[in-house]
Design a protein around this motif. Sequence first.
Motif, mmCIF file in Angstrom:
data_model
loop_
_atom_site.group_PDB
_atom_site.id
_atom_site.type_symbol
_atom_site.label_atom_id
_atom_site.label_comp_id
_atom_site.label_asym_id
_atom_site.label_seq_id
_atom_site.Cartn_x
_atom_site.Cartn_y
_atom_site.Cartn_z
ATOM 1 N N ILE A 1 -2.260 12.866 5.546
ATOM 2 C CA ILE A 1 -2.938 11.202 7.031
ATOM 3 C C ILE A 1 -1.489 10.337 6.478
ATOM 4 C CG2 ILE A 1 -4.059 9.563 6.467
ATOM 5 C CD1 ILE A 1 -6.475 11.445 6.372
ATOM 6 N N GLY B 1 -3.236 10.899 -0.261
ATOM 7 C CA GLY B 1 -3.845 11.740 0.457
ATOM 8 C C GLY B 1 -5.785 10.550 1.084
ATOM 9 N N PRO B 2 -6.810 11.779 0.792
ATOM 10 C CA PRO B 2 -7.841 10.952 1.337
ATOM 11 C C PRO B 2 -8.145 9.271 0.842
ATOM 12 C CG PRO B 2 -8.104 12.089 -0.241
ATOM 13 C CD PRO B 2 -6.480 12.848 0.388
ATOM 14 N N GLU B 3 -7.114 8.767 0.319
ATOM 15 C CA GLU B 3 -7.552 7.603 -0.329
ATOM 16 C C GLU B 3 -6.548 6.989 0.733
ATOM 17 O OE1 GLU B 3 -5.847 9.604 -2.185
ATOM 18 O OE2 GLU B 3 -6.179 9.860 -4.357
ATOM 19 N N ILE C 1 -7.645 6.253 3.909
ATOM 20 C CA ILE C 1 -9.010 6.544 5.118
ATOM 21 C C ILE C 1 -9.901 5.989 4.471
ATOM 22 C CG2 ILE C 1 -10.318 7.416 6.239
ATOM 23 C CD1 ILE C 1 -7.557 6.930 7.411
ATOM 24 N N ASN C 2 -10.373 4.658 4.415
ATOM 25 C CA ASN C 2 -11.815 4.613 3.952
ATOM 26 C C ASN C 2 -12.032 3.060 5.323
ATOM 27 O OD1 ASN C 2 -11.363 1.282 3.938
ATOM 28 N ND2 ASN C 2 -9.943 2.273 2.197
ATOM 29 N N SER C 3 -13.579 2.639 5.160
ATOM 30 C CA SER C 3 -13.748 2.148 6.465
ATOM 31 C C SER C 3 -12.872 0.844 6.920
ATOM 32 C CB SER C 3 -15.140 0.937 6.855
ATOM 33 O OG SER C 3 -15.511 0.336 5.210
ATOM 34 N N SER C 4 -11.823 -0.382 5.967
ATOM 35 C CA SER C 4 -11.126 -1.006 5.932
ATOM 36 C C SER C 4 -10.161 -0.789 6.396
ATOM 37 C CB SER C 4 -11.239 -2.169 4.667
ATOM 38 O OG SER C 4 -10.892 -2.260 4.732
ATOM 39 N N THR C 5 -9.706 0.035 6.619
ATOM 40 C CA THR C 5 -7.973 0.931 6.191
ATOM 41 C C THR C 5 -8.198 1.258 7.613
ATOM 42 O OG1 THR C 5 -8.379 2.586 5.075
ATOM 43 C CG2 THR C 5 -7.532 1.254 4.171
ATOM 44 N N LEU C 6 -8.949 1.776 7.988
ATOM 45 C CA LEU C 6 -9.400 2.413 9.186
ATOM 46 C C LEU C 6 -9.322 1.809 10.450
ATOM 47 C CD1 LEU C 6 -9.154 5.408 11.181
ATOM 48 C CD2 LEU C 6 -11.485 5.598 10.526
ATOM 49 N N GLN D 1 -3.837 9.765 13.227
ATOM 50 C CA GLN D 1 -4.321 10.081 11.992
ATOM 51 C C GLN D 1 -3.204 10.501 11.138
ATOM 52 O OE1 GLN D 1 -4.402 6.423 12.423
ATOM 53 N NE2 GLN D 1 -5.605 6.896 14.167
#
Lengths: 558, 419
Positions: A393, A440-442, A444-449, A556
């Motif tokens: 990411i 990594g996946p950290e 991406i969450n609804s807020s950062t996206l 992304q």
Amino acid sequence: MSDLDRREFLKVAATLGLSVTALAVFEQACSIADSTANNVSGTNMMIGSSDPPVVESAGETYPTIQTSSITYSSVENKEDDTRGVESSSNALDLTGDIIEDPIIRMKHLARRAGFGANDKELTELLQMGEEAATEWFLNYELIDDSDIEDRLSKLGLGSNMSFEKINANYKPALQQEALLRMIYSKRPLQEKMVLFWHGIITSAFGKVPQNRRYMADQDQLFREYALSNYDDFLKQIARDPAMLIYLDNRLNKKGKPNENFARELMELFSMGVGTFTELDVREASRAFTGWGIKNHEFQFFSNQHDSGTKIFIDQEGEHDGDDIIDIIMQQPVTSRFITKRLFEFFVYDDPSDEIIGKLSATFERTKYSVKDVMSEIFQLDEFYSQRAYRSKIKSPAELIAGAFKVLEIDTDANRVMQRYGSPMGQNLFQPFDVSGFPEGPEWINSSTLINRLNFANAFATGSKSLHLNTFHPSDIVPDNIRNSTEDVVGHLVSLLLDDVIDDEERKIYVNYFDGLKETTRVVGNKQWNGSNKQWNLEQERLRSLIYLVMSSPDYQLA
Amino acid sequence: MRLTRRNFLKSSVAVLPAFATLPAVFRRAVASSIVESPTNTSPYPDRTLIIVQMAGGNDGLNTVIPFTDGKYYDHRSYLAVQENEVLDLNGEVGLHPVLEKMKLLWDEGDLAIVQGVGYPNQSYSHFESMHIWQTSDNEGKLKEGWLGRYFDSLKETQDNIFQGLATGQGQLPPEYSAENYSAPVLRTVSEYQLKGDPIYVGSNQSRAEAVMKLYAASPLQTPYGILLDNTIEAAYKSSQQIKEAADQYVSAIEYPDTSFAKSLKVIAQAITAGLGVKVGHVRIGGFDTHSDQLVEQPDLLKTMSEAIYAFLQDIKAANKEDDVLVMTWSEFGRRVGSNGSGGTDHGAAAPMFLMGKPVAGGIYGEKPDLVRLDKDNLRFTTDFRSVYSTVLSQWLGADPEAIIGSERFDTIPLLLKSK
């Protein structure tokens, strides 16, 4: 050659969506999903697999340069061409493991070793050829980078930063400087390494006084030691005033040790969690007693130093801090920890023991040379494998710097990191906690996206907050292709996504762009606040398409 | 292989007809008729558990203070809170003087304290210890969070985006990490809004739909595809709903002017708007007091307790006080003795707080022994998984063994009998 490879490459799993034999695909999908649900790793990309013929690659815009220096490591994959169309159930059964297309390889290298490449840079890199280009990234000390210093200097940043500025808004100024370096430095790998080290050997304004150059000096230290021998680097880190403050070692005194630095030195900077004992922490803390600050610089206070005998990882002696670092460096876990961090940042997560073993051997043989390890990483087949491609990411810094760089935008970047990086989860010089930035996946969450999409929106609509001095869609999409939707889409997708998308996605872009034509009559708000720019549907459609590409899931990923 | 609706969607989306409305909604409707889902439903759909993470390792000894034990004063010397300042609870232990609001809760019978909470083979690493608390696995094998596993076990998870809500933070709390669910995470409501194109306003609807289609179309190609697609759906839906909740919210309760209090307020807004929040998560960091502890820890404790108190008042004003339970945790306590630089280094056991009308106020668990230490650290007396088991079974109505793992932990009678 290049065209053929590209087409080969484009034979993505478009079949996935279109195939009627969806069940087989579904099973594959579920097994992938299961293995990737959380800590995604070990999943192979589907690019390069050989499947049904795909529509012509539209909008070829890159110079097709013969790159004779590139060696193809998996020529035998050609036999995959014989695989039949009907085998769509094997869409995920990877065949060609190594990316072959030289343009895609170069763009991948530029994204990982730096922050991407614009058309001009890409052309130059391709002219050099892969081997020389890799050397160019690595041997950055040979490159004159005075332009960036001039640019910073004109903005009152860099070594020119005034005390007034430091006092008033040091963190945003330093963030601005860091972002400008990522975008415009001619030493992209050096800046990438600085970002890497800042994410691991971290300190933060929250604890380090803002009215001094401590954080800027630490940033310079990362730059200076970006590819150095790691033992030298750690010894400098242990003497770095920002670090002495951030992890409390300046308070670590004989008879009243403070364990904070010694613990994180081992856990986060060298050996990794679970590889040392609590006794090691206590003994190492004693060795660093008396390492403090005087007149804003490192000072060894011998009267506060515990010079007694310590037993650290079974080695007994009157160790001081440097001895501790030397002993740490002798531990095989250290080599493995550091080379794994490097590999995972630059290539993909969860590498095999074999790869890490190989890199560790290089690390040890070269007296802990980070440069030699990086050189080896860039030459690994794994680096150019399908597993590596788009497996990371993009961090917010990479996302933001990359947009300016690849689209060749002039900006002073004032408060851009503060305004856009922080909501995406990356507040430079103020990481979340002592573990630095995630990788990594950290991210991406609804807020950062949401905030990644909002950045794309600000960018594509030319928000003043981004200081886009030169952003005009017509500069990005040449006149002569604008009559063809396929060409426009192809151009942007090449520029921003290496032209690696599947048919389904291409269709979505094409349909969207075409659909915008028909909405001409329902377009509202023809006046743009305070701007003398004329309403121009063609420009707005291009902007809108740029937004869509920059908002896409593919964008992304690095 | 495990068939989930999510996974199915990834492969089937292209055979579906073109999207007529907001694609996410459409896909959910189609999918729910096809694919098997977990069958558990929550027996207490109106209840909410609020998790308060005190990050950095809170010094339990200076929070719930054993002020009648001379050993405390021996060990703590200048860091000790004086007996006459302590807010006495039961003649044996008392609260730090800045915790006045918690004392008010205690007086109402709305505060339960579990003493000496920890786990075997304490890790002194922030990250390893947090991971243990977050996954409820002290062997570090499980990747999903304990609450993520709870969400995954519920039938309604895929239909209710707000089952888990985290506010005031930019990262998904690892407790929420789930296989099939991406909980909304937001720092502030205003930052959590998707911006439209301010110029080409007419494009916004089709633009949003195109974005959704791209996320639905691409996932299998990349390792993070499923994460990205789950997340975009959560983002689109929840950003609208949380905005509406905030706009509709009316309350007479004034919250302290801290970002921690504001994040609790957003959760109160979501609860009162009936968004179906089963678990809320807020985080307050800075408890890693290796130095300056006498200044920093009281500030944090005060910020925390005043915000929680306002939140519970607000919940009460909305007549939801029987449905909201607050629980705190921290990755470890701190060393019994001070470190000589005005602070304490990483330690072991510490107390947990449970707050709200549903608790049976009182002190639970054995007070940690200040004499028989384990290398300068407290020995834990209650495993944190006993507390988790209690809230899972008695508050959320879930099966703790299925969620925490093979081992069974005794529950603690710290909740009132449900009505």
